[in-house]
Scaffold this active site. Structure first.
Site, mmCIF file in Angstrom:
data_model
loop_
_atom_site.group_PDB
_atom_site.id
_atom_site.type_symbol
_atom_site.label_atom_id
_atom_site.label_comp_id
_atom_site.label_asym_id
_atom_site.label_seq_id
_atom_site.Cartn_x
_atom_site.Cartn_y
_atom_site.Cartn_z
ATOM 1 N N ARG A 121 0.760 -0.904 -0.104
ATOM 2 C CA ARG A 121 0.282 0.068 0.162
ATOM 3 C C ARG A 121 0.860 1.689 0.216
ATOM 4 O O ARG A 121 0.527 2.613 0.375
ATOM 5 C CB ARG A 121 -0.639 0.293 1.391
ATOM 6 C CG ARG A 121 -1.902 -1.147 0.996
ATOM 7 C CD ARG A 121 -3.227 -0.934 1.991
ATOM 8 N NE ARG A 121 -3.729 -2.089 2.247
ATOM 9 C CZ ARG A 121 -4.030 -3.253 2.786
ATOM 10 N NH1 ARG A 121 -3.097 -2.968 3.858
ATOM 11 N NH2 ARG A 121 -4.686 -4.348 2.907
ATOM 12 N N LYS A 227 6.372 23.058 -14.393
ATOM 13 C CA LYS A 227 5.806 21.618 -14.247
ATOM 14 C C LYS A 227 5.702 21.543 -12.871
ATOM 15 O O LYS A 227 4.807 21.489 -12.531
ATOM 16 C CB LYS A 227 6.608 20.498 -14.958
ATOM 17 C CG LYS A 227 5.659 19.051 -14.519
ATOM 18 C CD LYS A 227 5.723 18.107 -15.496
ATOM 19 C CE LYS A 227 4.703 16.707 -14.543
ATOM 20 N NZ LYS A 227 4.575 15.946 -15.797
ATOM 21 N N GLU A 237 -4.501 16.585 -10.882
ATOM 22 C CA GLU A 237 -5.249 17.451 -12.104
ATOM 23 C C GLU A 237 -6.780 17.442 -11.800
ATOM 24 O O GLU A 237 -7.693 16.253 -12.402
ATOM 25 C CB GLU A 237 -4.791 15.926 -13.261
ATOM 26 C CG GLU A 237 -5.153 16.857 -14.771
ATOM 27 C CD GLU A 237 -4.615 15.425 -15.726
ATOM 28 O OE1 GLU A 237 -3.539 15.267 -15.388
ATOM 29 O OE2 GLU A 237 -5.469 15.728 -16.509
#
Lengths: 359, 359
Positions: A121, A227, A237
């Protein structure tokens, strides 16, 4: 030589990007992030060049490292490579303190990053990009993924690295196609965000293509600055980060339609940017001269500007699965001008079909 | 009937847990979370019982749903099931607004949850647990995973659901072994955190085993309260959350050594809790009488309290890969008393070997 260092401002997930020649073996850049055993993930092209040197510079932690060497290429950016990493980590009883070092290009970075995002995980990852594309784009921002036969980067996670170490000396050995592919993403950063940088690229085409170290370092730094600023604003996003996908809606369709790895990612993005620029012009957002200016620059950088032959049905099939889409509408990143872009969800189908028919 | 509602306090990742009979078809509980098309993921045992009813209650959104029906069982909590979900989502051009509804037990919840965590780098998930184990434990807290042949839950992600809808009426049809397996996690919550609750379970064994609705609803609510409080404190298991793994170090080794699915997870955890309690007693943390009290309760709940025959080498092999381990040391969750537990990294090997030899 002292590296240039930028910071990706993401609170407790923030991290530095170090850029410079010879950084690969500067152990001081790795040391603060080595919380446990190292798992070096690379590919069979990069490994003979850099793996031993990198690990030797890290002393006992380096010699004790787990090594995973993947086959090179976009075609293997899939479950089989991921499984190879998981199996190696499990066979060595790698625990949650293990740190993955992703040494290679965009494929290695994406696959190793996704393995780190999902092993037990989530464990830490250090990105050591060795291609121009990875140094100016894919190693920064935490996007990790594998491809699915039905679509590019469809399975993945957001998982920020602990540090990015971009050794510009590694670019000297890049094959010409790989090098040009990276310049496509450099040009993209100018096209969507910074006209001045775009003009600088135009003025320095010869130096860039000749891999002049000073020009390259500027191109990498400015790309990373652009960026990093966008990622800091929109990590996952939900908004502005989508602009970094300029050229990618068409580009991903090219990659998927031809089979992942037939065209390099940056090549597909270059041809995709030309199509996106044409669509922008077709609906009156930019002038035809802007399209030609971008196309001319990409060609001068050694990139394909004409898309391969794909039937309109196949274009629509692959673009219909793009991650940016919503409610069955294809989402595009289009230009408002050179140096400025927007997300457009209502481009008329007729304009799109005309652009594709002429492609 | 009005549901009981708890809240998992995790800021912008927080969510409600609704508990009650008949909730499966209460569309108002789903409505606030349906931001896009539905993808219902379930298995071939649960689907004939509940899939149509659930989707019918959701109107047009329900009839338009993508359906993915996995084979039942822990043995298929693997890449093949994950791939089946990805392929269905991609074939239907599912976008980032798609909402996965995970309808079933722990396996469905873990696999569907991990698919949601990784499809297009993450989409929303609604958990609709239909087994006792899933209602009291696995649907809450955002742990998702698949198994690897070399270890249980080794590949996964933290991905909180948008809501948990636990319909207690679905427990009526559970096979007895499945039902008892859920009671193991109920007892675990008492053992690690709440002696009063443990005593309540002892006093209500007959009602619980008879699936008395009032007793069951209390057991589920108290389990969810305990788990939600721990998760709110430590979402990504850097500390206190590890206590929820009481019995799991031994239990996961049982599952992996016998082949995933041979013993049910809750059965392995029951036998694992007895071993963990014995190790606790062996190093003087609790009394022998405490071990017997826990063992007696688990047996009364219909659970196995004796581990299967596994060689000491195999025990060590699988426990050596447990996710809690650090620096090659096996990490245990041991009892300080009934109702109180701690993470222990320095249990003497000799004590462990004695406990295993007597198992």
């Amino acid at each position: 030589m002292k590296p240039t260092t930028l910071q990706v401002e993401l609170g407790d997930r923030g991290y530095p990007i170090h850029i410079g020649a010879g950084l690969l073996t500067q152990s001081a850049l790795y040391a603060p992030h080595l919380t446990g055993r190292i798992a070096l993930v690379t590919n069979d092209v990069v490994a003979p060049l850099y793996a031993d040197r990198l690990l030797a510079s890290l002393g006992p932690a380096g010699s004790d490292a787990i090594r995973v060497i993947l086959p090179d290429g976009e075609a293997r950016k899939d479950w089989s490579s991921l499984e190879r990493i998981y199996a190696a980590l499990l066979a060595e009883s790698a625990d949650r303190k293990t740190v993955v070092i992703a040494l290679g290009g965009g494929v290695v970075g994406d696959v190793a990053g996704f393995a780190a995002a999902t092993y037990q995980r989530g464990i830490a990852c250090i990105q050591v990009p060795t291609t121009l594309l990875a140094q100016v784009d894919s190693s920064v921002g935490g996007k990790t993924a594998i491809n699915h036969p039905l679509g590019k980067n469809m399975i993945g996670a957001f998982h920020q690295p602990r540090v990015v170490i971009a050794d510009t000396a590694t670019l000297a050995t890049l094959p010409p196609r790989e090098f040009a592919a990276g310049l496509a993403e450099v040009a993209k950063h100018g096209a969507i965000r910074d006209l001045e940088f775009l003009a600088w690229i135009e003025a320095n085409v010869a130096a860039l293509v000749a891999r002049d170290p000073v020009a390259l370092e500027h191109a990498i730094r400015r790309s990373c600055e652009i960026k990093a600023a966008i990622v800091a604003q929109d990590e996952r996003e939900t908004g502005v980060r989508a602009l970094l996908n300029f050229g990618h809606t068409f580009g991903h369709a090219i990659e998927s339609a031809l089979g992942h790895g037939t065209w390099l990612h940056g090549e597909a993005v270059a041809a995709g940017m030309v199509l996106a620029a044409r669509l922008s012009a077709r609906i009156g957002r930019i002038a035809e001269a802007d399209v030609q200016r971008l196309e001319h620059l990409l060609a001068a950088l050694g990139l394909p500007v004409k898309a391969p032959a794909i039937t309109p049905e196949r274009w629509m099939e692959f673009m219909g699965r793009d991650k940016k889409n919503q409610g069955g509408r294809i989402t595009f990143v289009l230009l408002d001008a050179l140096g400025r872009a927007s997300v457009v969800r209502d481009a008329p189908d007729s304009a799109l079909r005309e652009v594709l028919a002429a492609a």
